[in-house]
Design a protein around this motif. Structure first.
Motif, PDB file in Angstrom:
ATOM      1  N   SER A  10       0.779  -1.277   0.100  1.00 18.29           N
ATOM      2  CA  SER A  10       0.052   0.019  -0.164  1.00 18.29           C
ATOM      3  C   SER A  10       0.785   1.368   0.059  1.00 18.29           C
ATOM      4  CB  SER A  10      -0.913  -0.025   1.250  1.00 18.29           C
ATOM      5  OG  SER A  10      -1.825   1.203   1.239  1.00 18.29           O
ATOM      6  N   ALA A  11       2.036   1.333   0.709  1.00 15.77           N
ATOM      7  CA  ALA A  11       2.876   2.398   0.930  1.00 15.77           C
ATOM      8  C   ALA A  11       3.748   2.764  -0.462  1.00 15.77           C
ATOM      9  CB  ALA A  11       3.823   2.065   1.841  1.00 15.77           C
ATOM     10  N   ILE A  12       4.044   1.508  -1.244  1.00 11.76           N
ATOM     11  CA  ILE A  12       4.756   1.744  -2.628  1.00 11.76           C
ATOM     12  C   ILE A  12       3.741   2.191  -3.531  1.00 11.76           C
ATOM     13  CG2 ILE A  12       5.722   0.395  -4.254  1.00 11.76           C
ATOM     14  CD1 ILE A  12       6.819  -1.748  -2.327  1.00 11.76           C
ATOM     15  N   GLU A  13       2.546   1.780  -3.345  1.00 13.79           N
ATOM     16  CA  GLU A  13       1.399   2.216  -4.404  1.00 13.79           C
ATOM     17  C   GLU A  13       1.297   3.813  -4.175  1.00 13.79           C
ATOM     18  OE1 GLU A  13      -2.400   3.252  -5.730  1.00 13.79           O
ATOM     19  OE2 GLU A  13      -2.060   3.084  -3.778  1.00 13.79           O
ATOM     20  N   LYS A  14       1.210   4.307  -3.021  1.00 17.93           N
ATOM     21  CA  LYS A  14       0.801   5.431  -2.616  1.00 17.93           C
ATOM     22  C   LYS A  14       1.704   6.447  -3.021  1.00 17.93           C
ATOM     23  CE  LYS A  14       1.169   7.832   1.495  1.00 17.93           C
ATOM     24  NZ  LYS A  14       0.917   8.103   2.909  1.00 17.93           N
ATOM     25  N   ASN A  15       3.016   6.291  -2.714  1.00 14.32           N
ATOM     26  CA  ASN A  15       4.287   7.022  -3.104  1.00 14.32           C
ATOM     27  C   ASN A  15       4.525   6.722  -4.351  1.00 14.32           C
ATOM     28  OD1 ASN A  15       5.109   8.407  -0.386  1.00 14.32           O
ATOM     29  ND2 ASN A  15       4.582   6.236   0.395  1.00 14.32           N
ATOM     30  N   GLN A  16       4.221   5.643  -5.041  1.00 18.68           N
ATOM     31  CA  GLN A  16       5.030   5.368  -6.550  1.00 18.68           C
ATOM     32  C   GLN A  16       6.328   5.224  -6.426  1.00 18.68           C
ATOM     33  OE1 GLN A  16       2.455   8.800  -8.296  1.00 18.68           O
ATOM     34  NE2 GLN A  16       1.731   7.126  -9.726  1.00 18.68           N
ATOM     35  N   SER A  17       6.885   4.743  -5.323  1.00 18.08           N
ATOM     36  CA  SER A  17       8.372   4.864  -5.295  1.00 18.08           C
ATOM     37  C   SER A  17       8.703   3.952  -3.986  1.00 18.08           C
ATOM     38  CB  SER A  17       8.909   5.984  -5.345  1.00 18.08           C
ATOM     39  OG  SER A  17       9.930   6.187  -4.714  1.00 18.08           O
ATOM     40  N   ILE A  18       9.783   2.987  -4.468  1.00 17.47           N
ATOM     41  CA  ILE A  18      10.269   2.092  -3.240  1.00 17.47           C
ATOM     42  C   ILE A  18      10.914   2.803  -2.446  1.00 17.47           C
ATOM     43  CG2 ILE A  18      11.769   0.133  -2.826  1.00 17.47           C
ATOM     44  CD1 ILE A  18      10.835  -1.213  -5.340  1.00 17.47           C
ATOM     45  N   SER A  51       9.841  -0.587 -14.680  1.00 17.00           N
ATOM     46  CA  SER A  51      10.453   0.087 -15.987  1.00 17.00           C
ATOM     47  C   SER A  51      10.076   1.337 -16.354  1.00 17.00           C
ATOM     48  CB  SER A  51      10.123  -0.757 -17.249  1.00 17.00           C
ATOM     49  OG  SER A  51       8.851  -0.720 -17.662  1.00 17.00           O
ATOM     50  N   SER A  52       8.780   1.788 -15.339  1.00 18.43           N
ATOM     51  CA  SER A  52       8.327   2.998 -15.608  1.00 18.43           C
ATOM     52  C   SER A  52       8.749   3.765 -14.413  1.00 18.43           C
ATOM     53  CB  SER A  52       6.862   2.925 -15.772  1.00 18.43           C
ATOM     54  OG  SER A  52       6.245   2.583 -14.581  1.00 18.43           O
ATOM     55  N   TYR A  53       8.752   5.320 -14.554  1.00 17.04           N
ATOM     56  CA  TYR A  53       9.054   6.164 -13.419  1.00 17.04           C
ATOM     57  C   TYR A  53       7.976   7.444 -13.312  1.00 17.04           C
ATOM     58  CZ  TYR A  53      10.847   8.773  -9.482  1.00 17.04           C
ATOM     59  OH  TYR A  53      11.000   9.627  -8.284  1.00 17.04           O
ATOM     60  N   PRO A  54       7.125   7.462 -12.539  1.00 19.19           N
ATOM     61  CA  PRO A  54       6.988   6.676 -11.298  1.00 19.19           C
ATOM     62  C   PRO A  54       6.565   5.275 -11.632  1.00 19.19           C
ATOM     63  CG  PRO A  54       5.290   8.277 -11.359  1.00 19.19           C
ATOM     64  CD  PRO A  54       6.012   8.562 -12.413  1.00 19.19           C
ATOM     65  N   LEU A  55       6.540   4.413 -10.301  1.00 20.27           N
ATOM     66  CA  LEU A  55       6.208   3.121 -10.449  1.00 20.27           C
ATOM     67  C   LEU A  55       4.847   2.960 -11.084  1.00 20.27           C
ATOM     68  CD1 LEU A  55       7.855   1.188  -7.471  1.00 20.27           C
ATOM     69  CD2 LEU A  55       8.708   1.012 -10.063  1.00 20.27           C
ATOM     70  N   ARG A  56       4.304   2.249 -11.560  1.00 21.46           N
ATOM     71  CA  ARG A  56       3.100   2.041 -12.167  1.00 21.46           C
ATOM     72  C   ARG A  56       2.441   0.753 -11.708  1.00 21.46           C
ATOM     73  NH1 ARG A  56       0.753  -0.265 -16.775  1.00 21.46           N
ATOM     74  NH2 ARG A  56       2.802  -0.560 -17.615  1.00 21.46           N
ATOM     75  N   ILE A  57       1.346   0.470 -10.984  1.00 16.50           N
ATOM     76  CA  ILE A  57       0.642  -0.450 -10.538  1.00 16.50           C
ATOM     77  C   ILE A  57       0.089  -1.269 -11.634  1.00 16.50           C
ATOM     78  CG2 ILE A  57      -1.502   0.447 -10.005  1.00 16.50           C
ATOM     79  CD1 ILE A  57      -1.324  -1.217  -7.490  1.00 16.50           C
ATOM     80  N   THR A  58       0.501  -2.729 -11.487  1.00 17.58           N
ATOM     81  CA  THR A  58      -0.213  -3.735 -12.554  1.00 17.58           C
ATOM     82  C   THR A  58      -1.479  -3.962 -12.167  1.00 17.58           C
ATOM     83  OG1 THR A  58       0.674  -5.534 -11.286  1.00 17.58           O
ATOM     84  CG2 THR A  58       2.237  -4.548 -13.062  1.00 17.58           C
ATOM     85  N   SER A  59      -2.243  -4.730 -13.096  1.00 14.69           N
ATOM     86  CA  SER A  59      -3.507  -5.227 -12.664  1.00 14.69           C
ATOM     87  C   SER A  59      -3.500  -6.142 -11.664  1.00 14.69           C
ATOM     88  CB  SER A  59      -4.163  -5.731 -13.820  1.00 14.69           C
ATOM     89  OG  SER A  59      -4.318  -5.120 -15.206  1.00 14.69           O
ATOM     90  N   ALA A  60      -2.431  -7.008 -11.446  1.00 15.64           N
ATOM     91  CA  ALA A  60      -2.311  -7.980 -10.285  1.00 15.64           C
ATOM     92  C   ALA A  60      -1.859  -7.136  -8.980  1.00 15.64           C
ATOM     93  CB  ALA A  60      -1.306  -8.851 -10.527  1.00 15.64           C
ATOM     94  N   GLY A  61      -1.411  -6.165  -9.145  1.00 21.07           N
ATOM     95  CA  GLY A  61      -1.247  -5.187  -8.070  1.00 21.07           C
ATOM     96  C   GLY A  61      -2.388  -4.453  -7.423  1.00 21.07           C
TER      97      GLY A  61
END
Length: 323
Positions: A10-18, A51-61
């Motif tokens: 959830s934190a990664i998705e919110k920040n779009q960055s590890i 491969s994208s920045y910011p991180l893009r969540i996938t359908s599985a995510g």
């Protein structure tokens, strides 16, 4: 079941960055990166496109997070219900306050509430309504007291009071001579007269504030194009600037408390029905409300009723001895 799995993703998705998520979680970036890789391996799916920045969540995510949020909400609800059953009188209640209106009401509410729940620690957070709405959605506060024209669909609102919104007119403006009899508390500006406000100087509240949203809604409704001379973060400052003939402004009747001046602006109600705004207490529809929180809401409503009764008697304030 490890709840960290859900918090971390959830934190990664919110920040779009590890790296940003790791900083928020107070863990190292390398640890979080390995943790995510192991979790993805467990489900045989990639949750983020690296491969994208910011991180893009996938359908599985997205699928994973949909159920993760449900599990986290259930966990919080379970904790609240158990705490309510076991203690009923120990804990913390975090309340957001968005307006000056709230600051007048809260001093009456707190003693009433603490007399019933002395073991509950109250925390007050003062922010504008936009910030408080976000904090409610993120479940970082329990309640928010604010006025907004609209609320997100996942927020529940309960009525506290309704206050009229007046147009404040500079004392030396010709409208005072034409439409505002002396010694009258307020007058009504008819629809055919409201066009006179076009191209007049206005001191408006910031659009981040609830009053700023209402002001723009009113001006748009009447198709008025004001000449904005100042934007103020304070409704009372705007009103005082009107008293100095800087420009028109809007003010809620609660804000008239403690404002005493010799040459006060004239107050006008727009049309017979006038305009008003509702002060509400808001909370997330996902939250379980303990007895203490429900008690706080009932105290708000009781005080709000007293204020509401006073408005229509021309009394802007109440005596704490009434309770």
């Amino acid at each position: 079941m490890n709840l960290n799995d859900y918090y971390y993703v959830s934190a990664i998705e919110k920040n779009q960055s590890i790296s940003k998520a790791a900083k928020e979680l107070y863990i190292s970036q390398s640890y979080l990166s390995r943790y995510l890789s192991n979790l993805e391996e467990k489900y045989h799916a990639l949750f983020f496109d690296r491969s994208s920045y910011p991180l893009r969540i996938t359908s599985a995510g997205k699928c994973y997070l949909k159920y993760a949020h449900q599990i986290l909400n259930l966990e919080k609800t379970m904790e609240s219900e158990v705490e309510d059953i076991v203690t009923g009188n120990i804990g913390t209640l975090t309340v957001g306050i968005a307006t000056l209106t709230s600051s007048y009401i809260i001093p009456y509410v707190i003693p009433m509430f603490t007399s019933t729940f002395p073991g509950i620690e109250l925390r007050l957070i003062e922010e504008n309504s936009d910030v408080l709405t976000s904090l409610l959605t993120e479940r970082k506060i329990d309640l928010a007291i604010m006025n907004r024209p609209v609320y997100p669909k996942d927020i529940i609102c309960e009525f506290i009071l309704r206050e009229r919104i007046f147009l404040a007119v500079p004392p030396r403006h010709e409208m005072m001579r034409m439409y505002h009899p002396e010694n009258s508390p307020f007058c009504t500006l008819q629809k055919q007269e409201i066009h006179l406000l076009n191209d007049q100087p206005f001191v408006l509240a910031s659009p981040k504030q609830s009053m700023g949203l209402y002001e723009r809604q009113i001006l748009e409704y009447y198709d008025i194009t004001p000449r904005i001379v100042l934007i103020s973060e304070s409704i009372q400052t705007a009103y005082r600037l009107t008293a100095q003939n800087i420009g028109f402004s809007f003010i809620g009747e609660t804000h008239l408390m403690d404002v005493h001046m010799q040459n006060a602006p004239g107050l006008f109600q727009l049309e017979y029905q006038g305009w008003s705004r509702t002060l509400s207490v808001a909370y997330s529809q996902k939250d379980y409300l303990p007895k203490s929180t429900r008690c706080f809401i009932q105290c708000l409503k009781k005080i709000g009723q007293k204020f509401h009764e006073g408005y229509y008697k021309g009394i802007y304030g109440i005596d704490i001895d009434d309770f």
